[in-house]
Each structure stands twice: as structure tokens, then as C-alpha cells.
Motif scaffolding. Structure first.
Motif, PDB file in Angstrom:
ATOM      1  N   ASP A  63       4.134  -9.401  13.673  1.00 19.07           N
ATOM      2  CA  ASP A  63       5.266 -10.166  13.153  1.00 19.07           C
ATOM      3  C   ASP A  63       4.993 -11.659  13.132  1.00 19.07           C
ATOM      4  N   ALA A  64       4.154 -12.120  14.045  1.00 17.58           N
ATOM      5  CA  ALA A  64       3.824 -13.546  14.072  1.00 17.58           C
ATOM      6  C   ALA A  64       3.060 -13.970  12.820  1.00 17.58           C
ATOM      7  N   LEU A  65       2.388 -13.005  12.169  1.00 22.03           N
ATOM      8  CA  LEU A  65       1.626 -13.316  10.961  1.00 22.03           C
ATOM      9  C   LEU A  65       2.435 -13.060   9.697  1.00 22.03           C
ATOM     10  N   TYR A  66       3.130 -11.910   9.656  1.00 30.57           N
ATOM     11  CA  TYR A  66       3.836 -11.548   8.429  1.00 30.57           C
ATOM     12  C   TYR A  66       4.969 -10.584   8.731  1.00 30.57           C
ATOM     13  N   HIS A  67       6.112 -10.825   8.085  1.00 36.07           N
ATOM     14  CA  HIS A  67       7.200  -9.850   8.075  1.00 36.07           C
ATOM     15  C   HIS A  67       7.826  -9.876   6.693  1.00 36.07           C
ATOM     16  N   PHE A 124      -2.142 -15.230  -0.099  1.00 37.57           N
ATOM     17  CA  PHE A 124      -2.326 -14.453   1.127  1.00 37.57           C
ATOM     18  C   PHE A 124      -1.001 -13.853   1.586  1.00 37.57           C
ATOM     19  N   PHE A 125       0.049 -14.688   1.660  1.00 35.93           N
ATOM     20  CA  PHE A 125       1.337 -14.223   2.201  1.00 35.93           C
ATOM     21  C   PHE A 125       2.134 -13.382   1.205  1.00 35.93           C
ATOM     22  N   LEU A 126       2.037 -13.699  -0.083  1.00 33.69           N
ATOM     23  CA  LEU A 126       2.902 -13.042  -1.067  1.00 33.69           C
ATOM     24  C   LEU A 126       2.235 -11.884  -1.792  1.00 33.69           C
ATOM     25  N   ILE A 127       0.917 -11.802  -1.757  1.00 32.32           N
ATOM     26  CA  ILE A 127       0.227 -10.703  -2.443  1.00 32.32           C
ATOM     27  C   ILE A 127      -0.612  -9.868  -1.477  1.00 32.32           C
ATOM     28  N   PHE A 128      -1.519 -10.516  -0.724  1.00 30.25           N
ATOM     29  CA  PHE A 128      -2.443  -9.770   0.127  1.00 30.25           C
ATOM     30  C   PHE A 128      -1.735  -9.060   1.278  1.00 30.25           C
ATOM     31  N   CYS A 129      -0.866  -9.799   1.993  1.00 30.52           N
ATOM     32  CA  CYS A 129      -0.167  -9.168   3.127  1.00 30.52           C
ATOM     33  C   CYS A 129       0.730  -8.009   2.680  1.00 30.52           C
ATOM     34  N   PRO A 130       1.557  -8.165   1.626  1.00 28.88           N
ATOM     35  CA  PRO A 130       2.343  -7.006   1.161  1.00 28.88           C
ATOM     36  C   PRO A 130       1.459  -5.831   0.727  1.00 28.88           C
ATOM     37  N   TYR A 131       0.306  -6.137   0.146  1.00 31.50           N
ATOM     38  CA  TYR A 131      -0.624  -5.066  -0.249  1.00 31.50           C
ATOM     39  C   TYR A 131      -1.080  -4.281   0.976  1.00 31.50           C
ATOM     40  N   LEU A 132      -1.435  -5.000   2.059  1.00 31.26           N
ATOM     41  CA  LEU A 132      -1.868  -4.319   3.278  1.00 31.26           C
ATOM     42  C   LEU A 132      -0.742  -3.462   3.864  1.00 31.26           C
ATOM     43  N   VAL A 133       0.477  -4.011   3.867  1.00 34.12           N
ATOM     44  CA  VAL A 133       1.616  -3.278   4.421  1.00 34.12           C
ATOM     45  C   VAL A 133       1.877  -2.007   3.619  1.00 34.12           C
ATOM     46  N   ARG A 134       1.801  -2.120   2.285  1.00 38.45           N
ATOM     47  CA  ARG A 134       2.030  -0.939   1.441  1.00 38.45           C
ATOM     48  C   ARG A 134       0.990   0.154   1.696  1.00 38.45           C
ATOM     49  N   HIS A 135      -0.162  -0.238   2.157  1.00 42.08           N
ATOM     50  CA  HIS A 135      -1.226   0.732   2.407  1.00 42.08           C
ATOM     51  C   HIS A 135      -1.354   1.078   3.887  1.00 42.08           C
ATOM     52  N   GLY A 136      -0.267   0.859   4.620  1.00 42.35           N
ATOM     53  CA  GLY A 136      -0.188   1.355   5.979  1.00 42.35           C
ATOM     54  C   GLY A 136      -0.777   0.483   7.064  1.00 42.35           C
ATOM     55  N   VAL A 137      -1.171  -0.732   6.734  1.00 43.40           N
ATOM     56  CA  VAL A 137      -1.729  -1.632   7.750  1.00 43.40           C
ATOM     57  C   VAL A 137      -0.588  -2.327   8.484  1.00 43.40           C
ATOM     58  N   GLN A 138      -0.583  -2.250   9.792  1.00 42.82           N
ATOM     59  CA  GLN A 138       0.447  -2.893  10.604  1.00 42.82           C
ATOM     60  C   GLN A 138       0.024  -4.331  10.913  1.00 42.82           C
TER      61      GLN A 138
END
Length: 498
Positions: free
Chosen positions: A181-185, A164-178
């Protein structure tokens, strides 16, 4: 032969949950080594090396002590409470102190402003130490299914959180999902390794609430005194044993010599630690074999002690163990071009230490086989002597070899330690509890395996396909000779099939 077949079946049965759990956990290594730079993975390697020592201190041998006193004439509930409350108290103090001093230790370890690494790490240790006694109680009550299920749930949560933290969250960020910060940076990615582990450990504590709430609020002070005297030698022996297993990864930071021209010495050292730690994981193949064997072998050895031909059986077990261990060694080294994909390309420079570590772990497995002499003769103090001897060798060898050879020196130090411990245990054992081991035959197998290994280093083939075929022929040659000479099918297969 029926006894050996029983041991083979038990090794597979007892080791199944352990193998599944550890394999799932080790599947994270390919993820880490493809996401993190070697210097980032060096932080993971370093902190988990410290974890091995700290867990021994934070549980202070109370698991084994709990087993020992549960089988005495003391009240089992009183033993449980008296085991659990000191561990809980120590770890609450440890967690509070670690959190308050997280910034200080983060600075000392050169982790920059990432004090959260220390906070997560401290909480992982405290939570795991507190649940150690409830887990021991499940084993004592023979609740194997609940024990294994909770362990696998812990690993599953850890793996899912990592993805979730190392693959899914970076994937969302790369596709413009904000993402908040409390969840992911995106900075401090290594912290998510520890955060995932902490979440899994916290979930385990919640699942074990029934065992934790079942404890009586008071403990027996007189019993605690008895248990403390019993557990102190276990604590010292455990620390000495952990020196042999993990001290090399700690000493690398302080003993590695940085070549001239390296601008960032700190990043270089952490990168070397990361490369060493990642390739150390490849020796998991031998480690898993030894661990599963140990689950079944110890009760088997004690049960066979009453048989008239017990020493002959111990000799056979040693031969079969070494043969299978050498098969694993050859399988891992002859197919290293395939197995190396377990780690990322940035870590391939450390593949040369894999054969050394595989042989070191094989020596460790032989030490376990040899240990039967002092366990059966109630001379367990020799086990402590052996462990402290190994710790001394480990420290000396690391201090000498790491400055000369780098992380390869740490691998050689591990091999030297276990090889000398193996020799010492063998000669002590033959003096106090003689077993007619098939030494000549065993040395022949070792020489044969090493000869095939070195031969494979000098194949003239350039084609990957021809190289694969030649290595496969060498591996099958060893297996074929071993099966023919030892009639292994009689041990592994049902009578009709054999």
C-alpha cells in the motif's frame, strides 16, 4: 527581409527546448483523459489553476527583480542571496502550513478523504518556487544548456512516474501481483498525478543543489528593501495577468448552473471542469506558436528600434504573425476530427470551444506584438493598465456568461477579454507610437480564414474521406494565397531555395 529571416530562425531556435518540453508534458493529457472520468480530471484542472496564482504569490516577482538588480552596480552574489533566502523562507512556512491544514482544505474543496492531494500539491508549489531563483541565475549566467537539460529531466521524471503509477502498477495488480500500500493503491488515482509531479520537483531541487549551496548564508537587508519595492508592482501585475489566463477554471465550480434532474451536483460540476480543461489543452498549438515567437521577438524588436525602417519591419512582422496564426487556427479546426483524438471520447462534447480559444490566443499574440509601443517609449505603466483592464473584463464576462452558457461561457469570456485588450492596445499604440500596420490586408486574411472555417461547417459531404479532402483543399487554398501574396518562401527558406 534578412531581419525577418533572422527572426524566423531565432523563433525556431529559442522555442525548440520549450516546445519539446511542453509537448512531452501535454502528451500526458491523452493518458489522463482515457484513464480518468471527467469529474476526476476536473480535480487536476482545478488544482493546477490555483497553482498559477499561488506560484506568483510564492515567488512574488523575485525572478524579474533578480535580473534587474543583477545588472545594477550591486554585488551579484549579494543580489542572489537576497533574492533566494526570502523565497526559501516563505515557501518553507507555506509548505508547513499547507501540510498541517491539508485535511481542512481537502474538505472545503470536496475531495473527500484525499488530503494527500493537498499535501502533494503544496510540496510541488514550494519546491518549484524555491528552484525558481536558481533557474533564474542559470539564465542570467547564460547557462542555457544546463537550464534546458534540467527542465527536460524534470519533465521526463514526471512522465515516467505517471506511466509507472497509472499504467504499470495497475497492470501488475490486474495480473495478480500484490503491491504494498505504501507504493500503490487503486483508490485516489488522481493523487498519482500530483505525486509524480512532486517527485519530479524534488529531483529538480536535488539537481540544483550546487546553485543552492553556492549562496552566502546572509543577505543585505537594505538591498532587500529596495528589491521589495521594485517587486511589489510586478506581483500585482502578475496576479492580474493570471486572472486573464486561469480564473475561468476556478470560477466554473462556483458559477456553473446544475440542470434539474442531476442527482450528484458536485460530480456534474467537476465533470464540466474536466471537459473544459481537457479541450483547453487542444489550443496548445496556438499557445506554443506564441510562446516560441515571444522568445525571439522581444530582443528582435528592441534591436530593430535603432534601424531607420524599424516601424515598417514591425508592420511586416505583425502581418506575418497573423498569417501564420490563422494557418494554425485553420489547421486545428479543419482537422478537428483527427486532433480530437488528443483527448478521450468522454471529452468530445467540449470540442466546440476549441475554435473560440484558438482565436482568443491569437488575439493574445497580437497584443504581444502591439506591446512594443509602450516598451520602446518607457511607458510600461500602460502595460499594467492594459492587464488590469483585461482582468476586470475577465471577471465580469465570466460572471455573466458561465451561468448562461456553462463552460462555453468561460471560453467566450477569454476571447472577449483578449479581443478588447487587443483593440485598446492598438488604439493606444497608434496614438503614442504610430505604426502603419497593413490593417486592410490583415482584416482580409482574417475574413478569408473565418469564411473557410464556417464553410467547412456546412460541407454536404458525409464520407470522412471526402470531408478530409474538402478541408484539405480549403487549408491549402489559404496557405497558397498567403505564400503567393506575402512571398513567405523568402522569409522561411535560404535565398537559393527561395
Amino acid at each position: 527581409m534578412s531581419s525577418l529571416k533572422k527572426l524566423a530562425r531565432q523563433t525556431a531556435t529559442y522555442g525548440l527546448s520549450s516546445i519539446v518540453g511542453r509537448l512531452i508534458n501535454y502528451f500526458l493529457v491523452p493518458l489522463y483523459t482515457r484513464i480518468f472520468l471527467p469529474q476526476e480530471y476536473g480535480i487536476v484542472t482545478e488544482l493546477y489553476a490555483y497553482a498559477s496564482f499561488l506560484m506568483i504569490l510564492l515567488t512574488f516577482g523575485m525572478e524579474t527583480t533578480f535580473f534587474r538588480f543583477s545588472e545594477s552596480d550591486h554585488d551579484k552574489e549579494s543580489v542572489y542571496a537576497t533574492s533566494l533566502w526570502p523565497v526559501v523562507t516563505v515557501n518553507l512556512i507555506f509548505a508547513a502550513g499547507g501540510i498541517l491544514s491539508a485535511s481542512y482544505f481537502s474538505g472545503k474543496l470536496h475531495y473527500g478523504d484525499h488530503a494527500e492531494y493537498i499535501v502533494y500539491f503544496v510540496l510541488i508549489l514550494a519546491l518549484d518556487a524555491i528552484t525558481a531563483i536558481p533557474f533564474a541565475r542559470l539564465r542570467q549566467q547564460h547557462q542555457a544548456l544546463r537550464f534546458s537539460t534540467i527542465k527536460l529531466v524534470n519533465i521526463g521524471i514526471n512522465v515516467l512516474c505517471n506511466f509507472f503509477f497509472l499504467i504499470f502498477c495497475p497492470y501488475l495488480v490486474r495480473h495478480g501481483v500484490q503491491l504494498p500500500d505504501a507504493l500503490y493503491h487503486s483508490t485516489g488515482r488522481v493523487g498519482y498525478v500530483f505525486l509524480s509531479n512532486m517527485i519530479a520537483s524534488a529531483a529538480t531541487l536535488v539537481i540544483l543543489h550546487r546553485e543552492l549551496c553556492a549562496v552566502r548564508p546572509a543577505f543585505d537587508r537594505k538591498l532587500l528593501k529596495e528589491m521589495t519595492w521594485y517587486t511589489l508592482p510586478l506581483l500585482l501585475a502578475g496576479l492580474a495577468g493570471m486572472v486573464n489566463e486561469t480564473l475561468d477554471r476556478i470560477l466554473l465550480r462556483y458559477l456553473l448552473v446544475v440542470p434539474h434532474g442531476i442527482a450528484d451536483a458536485g460530480a456534474y460540476v467537476m465533470a464540466q471542469m474536466g471537459i473544459y480543461g481537457a479541450n483547453y489543452k487542444i489550443s496548445i498549438l496556438m499557445t506554443l506558436f506564441i510562446q516560441t515567437f515571444r522568445y525571439a521577438a522581444e530582443p528582435f524588436f528592441f534591436a530593430q528600434a535603432r534601424e531607420h525602417d524599424s516601424r515598417h519591419i514591425y508592420s511586416q512582422v505583425m502581418t506575418y504573425f497573423i498569417v501564420f496564426g490563422l494557418m494554425i487556427f485553420l489547421g486545428a479546426t479543419l482537422y478537428i476530427d483527427i486532433i480530437k483524438h488528443f483527448v478521450g471520447r468522454k471529452y468530445y462534447s467540449g470540442l466546440g470551444i476549441v475554435p473560440i480559444l484558438l482565436l482568443a490566443n491569437l488575439c493574445l499574440g497580437i497584443i504581444f506584438n502591439l506591446s512594443i509601443w509602450y516598451k520602446l517609449n518607457n511607458k510600461t505603466r500602460y502595460g499594467a493598465y492594459l492587464t488590469f483592464f483585461g482582468a476586470t473584463v475577465t471577471i465580469a464576462a465570466n460572471f455573466v456568461l458561465i451561468p448562461i452558457l456553462g463552460y462555453a461561457g468561460a471560453a467566450w469570456a477569454t476571447f472577449i477579454c483578449y479581443f478588447l485588450m487587443m483593440l485598446l492596445s492598438y488604439f493606444w499604440g497608434q496614438k503614442h507610437f504610430y505604426v502603419e500596420y497593413e490593417t486592410t490586408k490583415i482584416l482580409g486574411y482574417v475574413g478569408f480564414a473565418l469564411g473557410l472555417f464556417f464553410l467547412s461547417r456546412y460541407w454536404p459531404f458525409r464520407s470522412p474521406l471526402l470531408l478530409f479532402a474538402a478541408n484539405s483543399a480549403a487549408f491549402l487554398l489559404f496557405v497558397g494565397v498567403a505564400v503567393y501574396k506575402e512571398k513567405l518562401t523568402r522569409v522561411l527558406l535560404p535565398r537559393k531555395a527561395a
